[in-house]
Design a protein around this motif. Structure first.
Motif, PDB file in Angstrom:
ATOM      1  N   ARG A  34       0.858  -1.183   0.000  1.00  0.00           N
ATOM      2  CA  ARG A  34       0.000   0.000   0.000  1.00  0.00           C
ATOM      3  C   ARG A  34       0.896   1.235   0.000  1.00  0.00           C
ATOM      4  N   VAL A  35       0.484   2.242  -0.728  1.00  0.00           N
ATOM      5  CA  VAL A  35       1.273   3.480  -0.773  1.00  0.00           C
ATOM      6  C   VAL A  35       1.408   4.065   0.633  1.00  0.00           C
ATOM      7  N   LEU A  46      15.767   0.808   1.650  1.00  0.00           N
ATOM      8  CA  LEU A  46      16.153   0.573   0.257  1.00  0.00           C
ATOM      9  C   LEU A  46      15.945   1.823  -0.600  1.00  0.00           C
ATOM     10  N   LYS A  47      15.753   2.969   0.069  1.00  0.00           N
ATOM     11  CA  LYS A  47      15.604   4.267  -0.594  1.00  0.00           C
ATOM     12  C   LYS A  47      14.291   4.416  -1.369  1.00  0.00           C
ATOM     13  N   VAL A  48      13.296   3.577  -1.070  1.00  0.00           N
ATOM     14  CA  VAL A  48      11.985   3.710  -1.693  1.00  0.00           C
ATOM     15  C   VAL A  48      11.191   4.749  -0.906  1.00  0.00           C
ATOM     16  N   SER A  49      10.580   5.687  -1.614  1.00  0.00           N
ATOM     17  CA  SER A  49       9.857   6.776  -0.952  1.00  0.00           C
ATOM     18  C   SER A  49       8.578   7.106  -1.720  1.00  0.00           C
ATOM     19  N   VAL A  50       7.849   8.047  -1.203  1.00  0.00           N
ATOM     20  CA  VAL A  50       6.640   8.537  -1.861  1.00  0.00           C
ATOM     21  C   VAL A  50       6.759  10.047  -1.987  1.00  0.00           C
ATOM     22  N   GLN A  51       6.631  10.545  -3.210  1.00  0.00           N
ATOM     23  CA  GLN A  51       6.710  11.974  -3.468  1.00  0.00           C
ATOM     24  C   GLN A  51       5.466  12.417  -4.220  1.00  0.00           C
ATOM     25  N   ALA A  52       4.788  13.402  -3.671  1.00  0.00           N
ATOM     26  CA  ALA A  52       3.542  13.917  -4.258  1.00  0.00           C
ATOM     27  C   ALA A  52       2.533  12.795  -4.479  1.00  0.00           C
ATOM     28  N   GLY A  53       2.506  11.844  -3.538  1.00  0.00           N
ATOM     29  CA  GLY A  53       1.547  10.752  -3.616  1.00  0.00           C
ATOM     30  C   GLY A  53       1.932   9.625  -4.545  1.00  0.00           C
ATOM     31  N   SER A  54       3.089   9.725  -5.184  1.00  0.00           N
ATOM     32  CA  SER A  54       3.517   8.701  -6.136  1.00  0.00           C
ATOM     33  C   SER A  54       4.763   7.982  -5.629  1.00  0.00           C
ATOM     34  N   PRO A  55       4.785   6.654  -5.658  1.00  0.00           N
ATOM     35  CA  PRO A  55       5.959   5.899  -5.193  1.00  0.00           C
ATOM     36  C   PRO A  55       7.180   6.168  -6.063  1.00  0.00           C
ATOM     37  N   VAL A  56       8.323   6.356  -5.430  1.00  0.00           N
ATOM     38  CA  VAL A  56       9.588   6.546  -6.133  1.00  0.00           C
ATOM     39  C   VAL A  56      10.480   5.357  -5.798  1.00  0.00           C
ATOM     40  N   SER A 135       1.199   0.518 -10.446  1.00  0.00           N
ATOM     41  CA  SER A 135       0.817   1.408  -9.350  1.00  0.00           C
ATOM     42  C   SER A 135      -0.593   1.919  -9.611  1.00  0.00           C
ATOM     43  N   GLU A 136      -1.544   1.409  -8.828  1.00  0.00           N
ATOM     44  CA  GLU A 136      -2.935   1.820  -9.000  1.00  0.00           C
ATOM     45  C   GLU A 136      -3.728   1.502  -7.747  1.00  0.00           C
ATOM     46  N   GLY A 138      -4.036   2.952  -4.973  1.00  0.00           N
ATOM     47  CA  GLY A 138      -3.334   3.094  -3.705  1.00  0.00           C
ATOM     48  C   GLY A 138      -2.387   1.961  -3.391  1.00  0.00           C
ATOM     49  N   GLN A 139      -2.024   1.176  -4.397  1.00  0.00           N
ATOM     50  CA  GLN A 139      -1.125   0.041  -4.185  1.00  0.00           C
ATOM     51  C   GLN A 139      -0.073   0.000  -5.291  1.00  0.00           C
ATOM     52  N   VAL A 140       1.124  -0.423  -4.934  1.00  0.00           N
ATOM     53  CA  VAL A 140       2.207  -0.514  -5.908  1.00  0.00           C
ATOM     54  C   VAL A 140       2.847  -1.895  -5.814  1.00  0.00           C
ATOM     55  N   THR A 141       3.177  -2.471  -6.954  1.00  0.00           N
ATOM     56  CA  THR A 141       3.870  -3.753  -7.016  1.00  0.00           C
ATOM     57  C   THR A 141       5.296  -3.512  -7.469  1.00  0.00           C
ATOM     58  N   ILE A 142       6.244  -4.064  -6.746  1.00  0.00           N
ATOM     59  CA  ILE A 142       7.665  -3.872  -7.030  1.00  0.00           C
ATOM     60  C   ILE A 142       8.327  -5.227  -7.268  1.00  0.00           C
ATOM     61  N   ALA A 143       9.159  -5.285  -8.304  1.00  0.00           N
ATOM     62  CA  ALA A 143       9.950  -6.483  -8.585  1.00  0.00           C
ATOM     63  C   ALA A 143      11.334  -6.283  -7.980  1.00  0.00           C
ATOM     64  N   PHE A 144      11.725  -7.178  -7.098  1.00  0.00           N
ATOM     65  CA  PHE A 144      13.042  -7.135  -6.454  1.00  0.00           C
ATOM     66  C   PHE A 144      13.901  -8.276  -7.015  1.00  0.00           C
ATOM     67  N   ARG A 145      15.159  -7.988  -7.308  1.00  0.00           N
ATOM     68  CA  ARG A 145      16.106  -9.028  -7.717  1.00  0.00           C
ATOM     69  C   ARG A 145      17.439  -8.753  -7.042  1.00  0.00           C
ATOM     70  N   VAL A 146      18.022  -9.794  -6.462  1.00  0.00           N
ATOM     71  CA  VAL A 146      19.369  -9.682  -5.917  1.00  0.00           C
ATOM     72  C   VAL A 146      20.327  -9.600  -7.105  1.00  0.00           C
TER      73      VAL A 146
END
Length: 256
Positions: A34-35, A46-56, A135-136, A138-146
């Motif tokens: 959830r955002v 991991l430096k993930v943030s939210v700016q102006a309501g949008s995930p960065v 991202s829709e 109010g939820q965002v899906t992120i792909a993580f890879r080592v």
């Protein structure tokens, strides 16, 4: 609280690695947030943030040492005692006065003992790459890879796999594996509901039950465990082609 790391490679991961279309693959996972959770800094490390309501979401980030021992070892390395190797002789000494009087000079007393050998493992500074898949609502899906390509046929594969799994688990709280040839879009389409595949088949039944009860944190003495095992065994008797375990908002649901 999510499991911090692994003592051994989970059976479900071994099964997935064995069934990948190529020898080379990466440890990674798709997770939905959830955002509002991101605004609460759940991925700030991991430096993930939210700016102006949008995930960065940055393209890559180096896990900080504070996340756990594997993150710390990834940065600074460690000294590992090799109890699997023969002991070796180690000597050390100290200076002492002759007859207890320094004015009469001194001599060295040396001690020798059998000790385990040690291995110096240097920090690898392995990062975690990230990509915003969607991202829709109010939820965002992120792909993580080592950021490490593993080869299931290589020497030392299991040690490298376990390290990568623990590194991702400490920082994301979930793990999976994906072939290097699989694009993020293909991966996302296959996992559109944030479900994670569990191994199926007669010979893997015990592994599936063990894996699921561990994920649900059901101890051997937990009265709920018997019911969960019975239901899962009933599902497996239906011969499902695949089983899925939720990795975001579906942690306590199974799909067949």
């Amino acid at each position: 609280m999510a499991q911090k790391s692994f003592r051994k490679i989970p059976d479900s991961v071994r099964s997935k690695v064995a069934n990948l279309p190529s020898n080379e693959y990466q440890v990674g996972v798709l997770r939905s947030y959830r955002v509002s959770d991101l605004e609460s800094d759940v991925l700030a490390h991991l430096k993930v943030s939210v700016q102006a309501g949008s995930p960065v979401v940055p393209p890559t980030s180096l896990p900080p040492a504070a996340r756990g021992r594997f993150s710390r070892w990834n940065l600074a390395g460690r000294i590992m005692r090799r109890t699997d190797l023969p002991k070796v002789s180690r000597s050390w000494g100290f200076e002492t006065p002759n007859f207890g009087d320094w004015s009469k000079g001194s001599h060295t007393i040396t001690f020798t003992r059998q000790v385990y050998q040690v291995e110096h493992l240097y920090g690898q500074q392995i990062g975690i790459s990230m990509e915003k898949v969607s991202s829709e609502d109010g939820q965002v899906t992120i792909a993580f890879r080592v950021d490490q390509v593993l080869d299931r046929t290589a020497a030392g594969h299991d040690a490298d796999l376990l390290f990568a799994l623990c590194l991702l688990q400490e920082n994301v709280g979930a793990v999976d594996v994906v072939a290097c040839t699989t694009s993020t879009d293909e991966w996302a389409r296959a996992m559109a509901l944030s479900w994670e595949f569990l191994p199926v088949g007669t010979r893997e039944t015990d592994a599936v039950i063990s894996e699921l009860t561990q994920r649900l944190r059901l101890s051997k003495d937990d009265p709920r465990r018997e019911g969960v095992e019975a239901r899962l065994e009933a599902l497996l008797t239906l011969g499902p082609e695949r089983m899925l375990y939720g990795t975001s908002g579906f942690q306590r649901y199974l799909g067949v």
